[in-house]
Design a protein around this motif. Structure first.
Motif, PDB file in Angstrom:
ATOM      1  N   ASP A  37       0.664  -1.356  -0.266  1.00 20.65           N
ATOM      2  CA  ASP A  37      -0.170   0.175   0.235  1.00 20.65           C
ATOM      3  C   ASP A  37       0.974   1.159   0.093  1.00 20.65           C
ATOM      4  O   ASP A  37       0.266   2.682   0.689  1.00 20.65           O
ATOM      5  CB  ASP A  37      -1.257   0.094   0.839  1.00 20.65           C
ATOM      6  N   GLN A  38       1.962   0.997  -0.520  1.00 14.64           N
ATOM      7  CA  GLN A  38       2.845   2.287  -0.364  1.00 14.64           C
ATOM      8  C   GLN A  38       3.738   1.835  -1.720  1.00 14.64           C
ATOM      9  O   GLN A  38       3.814   0.953  -2.236  1.00 14.64           O
ATOM     10  CB  GLN A  38       4.183   2.347   0.522  1.00 14.64           C
ATOM     11  N   VAL A  39       3.730   3.214  -2.306  1.00 17.75           N
ATOM     12  CA  VAL A  39       4.468   3.391  -4.077  1.00 17.75           C
ATOM     13  C   VAL A  39       5.923   2.875  -3.430  1.00 17.75           C
ATOM     14  O   VAL A  39       6.698   3.817  -2.756  1.00 17.75           O
ATOM     15  CB  VAL A  39       4.528   4.650  -4.580  1.00 17.75           C
ATOM     16  N   VAL A  40       6.612   2.219  -4.710  1.00 16.11           N
ATOM     17  CA  VAL A  40       8.181   1.682  -3.986  1.00 16.11           C
ATOM     18  C   VAL A  40       8.688   2.437  -5.354  1.00 16.11           C
ATOM     19  O   VAL A  40       8.257   1.859  -6.660  1.00 16.11           O
ATOM     20  CB  VAL A  40       8.379   0.528  -4.014  1.00 16.11           C
ATOM     21  N   SER A  41       9.682   2.839  -5.601  1.00 18.28           N
ATOM     22  CA  SER A  41      10.259   3.779  -6.436  1.00 18.28           C
ATOM     23  C   SER A  41      10.900   2.292  -7.464  1.00 18.28           C
ATOM     24  O   SER A  41      11.781   1.898  -7.359  1.00 18.28           O
ATOM     25  CB  SER A  41      10.993   4.853  -6.674  1.00 18.28           C
ATOM     26  N   THR A  42      11.197   2.833  -9.716  1.00 17.19           N
ATOM     27  CA  THR A  42      12.127   1.703  -9.492  1.00 17.19           C
ATOM     28  C   THR A  42      13.418   1.887  -8.912  1.00 17.19           C
ATOM     29  O   THR A  42      13.925   0.461  -8.660  1.00 17.19           O
ATOM     30  CB  THR A  42      11.867   2.024 -11.049  1.00 17.19           C
ATOM     31  N   ASP A  43      13.852   3.013  -9.108  1.00 18.76           N
ATOM     32  CA  ASP A  43      15.313   3.151  -8.750  1.00 18.76           C
ATOM     33  C   ASP A  43      15.516   1.934  -6.969  1.00 18.76           C
ATOM     34  O   ASP A  43      16.909   1.971  -6.508  1.00 18.76           O
ATOM     35  CB  ASP A  43      15.385   4.503  -7.970  1.00 18.76           C
ATOM     36  N   GLN A  44      14.523   2.279  -5.326  1.00 13.24           N
ATOM     37  CA  GLN A  44      14.445   1.348  -4.876  1.00 13.24           C
ATOM     38  C   GLN A  44      14.396  -0.304  -5.097  1.00 13.24           C
ATOM     39  O   GLN A  44      15.415  -0.912  -4.876  1.00 13.24           O
ATOM     40  CB  GLN A  44      13.780   1.674  -3.892  1.00 13.24           C
ATOM     41  N   LEU A  45      13.419  -0.369  -6.389  1.00 13.44           N
ATOM     42  CA  LEU A  45      13.131  -1.342  -6.920  1.00 13.44           C
ATOM     43  C   LEU A  45      14.000  -2.485  -7.264  1.00 13.44           C
ATOM     44  O   LEU A  45      15.283  -3.164  -7.049  1.00 13.44           O
ATOM     45  CB  LEU A  45      12.177  -1.985  -7.330  1.00 13.44           C
ATOM     46  N   PHE A  46      15.399  -1.434  -8.031  1.00 14.28           N
ATOM     47  CA  PHE A  46      16.849  -1.317  -8.864  1.00 14.28           C
ATOM     48  C   PHE A  46      17.911  -2.069  -8.044  1.00 14.28           C
ATOM     49  O   PHE A  46      18.080  -2.847  -7.400  1.00 14.28           O
ATOM     50  CB  PHE A  46      17.353  -0.346  -9.518  1.00 14.28           C
ATOM     51  N   ARG A  47      17.797  -0.767  -6.749  1.00  5.77           N
ATOM     52  CA  ARG A  47      18.666  -1.622  -5.292  1.00  5.77           C
ATOM     53  C   ARG A  47      18.639  -2.659  -5.082  1.00  5.77           C
ATOM     54  O   ARG A  47      19.614  -3.451  -3.758  1.00  5.77           O
ATOM     55  CB  ARG A  47      18.888  -0.155  -5.074  1.00  5.77           C
ATOM     56  N   GLU A  48      17.147  -3.099  -4.637  1.00  9.51           N
ATOM     57  CA  GLU A  48      16.795  -4.618  -3.735  1.00  9.51           C
ATOM     58  C   GLU A  48      16.948  -5.604  -4.421  1.00  9.51           C
ATOM     59  O   GLU A  48      17.628  -6.435  -4.265  1.00  9.51           O
ATOM     60  CB  GLU A  48      15.669  -3.939  -3.525  1.00  9.51           C
ATOM     61  N   ILE A  49      17.197  -5.658  -5.406  1.00 17.20           N
ATOM     62  CA  ILE A  49      17.819  -6.372  -6.886  1.00 17.20           C
ATOM     63  C   ILE A  49      18.789  -6.811  -7.211  1.00 17.20           C
ATOM     64  O   ILE A  49      19.226  -7.827  -6.925  1.00 17.20           O
ATOM     65  CB  ILE A  49      16.307  -6.417  -7.895  1.00 17.20           C
ATOM     66  N   TRP A  50      19.143  -5.552  -7.473  1.00 12.88           N
ATOM     67  CA  TRP A  50      21.305  -5.572  -7.742  1.00 12.88           C
ATOM     68  C   TRP A  50      21.656  -5.211  -6.678  1.00 12.88           C
ATOM     69  O   TRP A  50      23.153  -5.366  -7.686  1.00 12.88           O
ATOM     70  CB  TRP A  50      20.991  -4.874  -9.500  1.00 12.88           C
ATOM     71  N   GLY A  51      21.006  -4.308  -6.125  1.00 14.17           N
ATOM     72  CA  GLY A  51      22.715  -3.877  -5.430  1.00 14.17           C
ATOM     73  C   GLY A  51      23.261  -2.693  -6.123  1.00 14.17           C
ATOM     74  O   GLY A  51      22.502  -2.075  -6.312  1.00 14.17           O
ATOM     75  N   GLU A  52      24.394  -2.294  -5.714  1.00 15.29           N
ATOM     76  CA  GLU A  52      25.307  -1.688  -6.166  1.00 15.29           C
ATOM     77  C   GLU A  52      25.231  -1.804  -7.595  1.00 15.29           C
ATOM     78  O   GLU A  52      25.853  -1.240  -8.719  1.00 15.29           O
ATOM     79  CB  GLU A  52      25.979  -1.022  -5.587  1.00 15.29           C
ATOM     80  N   LYS A  53      25.353  -2.655  -8.536  1.00 19.39           N
ATOM     81  CA  LYS A  53      26.127  -3.073  -9.551  1.00 19.39           C
ATOM     82  C   LYS A  53      25.101  -3.263 -10.843  1.00 19.39           C
ATOM     83  O   LYS A  53      23.755  -4.524 -10.543  1.00 19.39           O
ATOM     84  CB  LYS A  53      26.047  -4.616  -9.794  1.00 19.39           C
ATOM     85  N   LEU A  54      23.944  -2.719 -11.455  1.00 22.76           N
ATOM     86  CA  LEU A  54      23.023  -2.313 -11.857  1.00 22.76           C
ATOM     87  C   LEU A  54      23.491  -2.100 -13.644  1.00 22.76           C
ATOM     88  O   LEU A  54      24.197  -1.924 -14.099  1.00 22.76           O
ATOM     89  CB  LEU A  54      22.267  -1.244 -11.805  1.00 22.76           C
ATOM     90  N   PRO A  55      23.038  -3.771 -13.920  1.00 21.71           N
ATOM     91  CA  PRO A  55      22.904  -4.297 -14.672  1.00 21.71           C
ATOM     92  C   PRO A  55      22.213  -2.947 -15.904  1.00 21.71           C
ATOM     93  O   PRO A  55      21.684  -2.114 -16.430  1.00 21.71           O
ATOM     94  CB  PRO A  55      22.400  -5.568 -15.627  1.00 21.71           C
ATOM     95  N   ARG A  56      22.483  -3.046 -17.909  1.00 25.09           N
ATOM     96  CA  ARG A  56      22.306  -2.795 -19.119  1.00 25.09           C
ATOM     97  C   ARG A  56      20.341  -2.806 -18.595  1.00 25.09           C
ATOM     98  O   ARG A  56      19.837  -1.441 -19.429  1.00 25.09           O
ATOM     99  CB  ARG A  56      23.216  -2.554 -19.877  1.00 25.09           C
TER     100      ARG A  56
END
Length: 247
Positions: A37-56
């Motif tokens: 019931d809260q909006v989770v931003s795509t940037d937050q989700l990126f960090r949860e899934i990939w940490g600091e190593k974001l793939p292209r």
């Protein structure tokens, strides 16, 4: 439908328990359930899934993962999904669906209120029911982002508080001797948690094992000095003095 996050993530739909085998999809759903019931931003989700190593391919992959979760959670009759697109990200809406986390916090708060007001038997029931909901660690080895890591830290602390309070309520009902073995185990598993040492000393003292109670204090004091460089807190010291002066 019911979401269970107090352990390996699963979704209960009627008699069926759905689990997710793909790790990244599981992390994504776990983050959305925790922040339901809260909006989770795509940037937050990126960090949860990939940490600091974001793939292209992160944006495209996230879209695919969201589609998979929507398919998993889609209600057969209405063809609707609780996963909504809400800029700047996504949101899981609970609606009438259940969440074990909400049940846990409700039971913990009920137990606290019962304990404060001296209602020890209902306090025991509330704390026991709360702890029974905790099925194990949540994605213990793969939590990369602050949502999952923060939740895991909070849950560990809440479980320990619940256990401490349960021991307190049981001792108030006079079950000292029965608690000795449990408290030995808890104080060994959590050697820096002074409350468990204090409770063990009380349980031993009221069971007629004064010497063993004082040995627990000495062991706790040695551990705290070696690990943290500090002396036991006032509560633990007061229990030691009470035992020493109790004739």
């Amino acid at each position: 439908m019911r979401y269970e996050i107090l352990g390996p993530l699963r979704v209960i739909d009627g008699k069926n328990a759905k689990t997710i085998k793909a790790q990244k999809v599981e992390i994504l759903l776990a983050a959305l359930v925790i922040r339901s019931d809260q909006v989770v931003s795509t940037d937050q989700l990126f960090r949860e899934i990939w940490g600091e190593k974001l793939p292209r391919s992160a944006t495209a992959s996230l879209y695919v993962y969201i589609s998979q979760i929507r398919k998993l959670l889609r209600h057969p009759r209405t063809e609707t999904s609780p996963i909504l697109t809400r800029p700047p990200g996504y949101m899981l809406t609970l609606g009438s669906d259940g969440l074990d986390l909400h049940d846990f916090t409700r039971l913990l708060n009920e137990g606290r209120a019962h304990l404060r007001n001296g209602r020890y038997e209902p306090a025991v029931r509330s704390f026991e029911h709360a702890l029974a909901l905790c099925r194990g660690p949540l994605l213990a080895d793969v939590a990369r982002g602050p949502i999952l890591q923060g939740f895991r830290t909070w849950l560990n602390e809440a479980q320990l508080e619940c256990m401490e309070s349960l021991m307190e309520a049981r001792m108030a009902l006079g079950h000292h001797r029965e608690l000795v073995s449990d408290l030995y185990l808890l104080s060994t598993e959590h050697p820096l948690r002074e409350a468990f040492h204090r409770q063990l000393m009380l349980a031993l003292h009221h069971s007629g094992s004064r010497g063993d109670a004082l040995l627990v204090y000495q062991k706790a004091r040695r551990t705290l000095r070696e690990e943290l460089g500090v002396e036991p807190g006032r509560a633990l010291q007061n229990i030691q003095r009470t035992i020493l002066t109790d004739n």
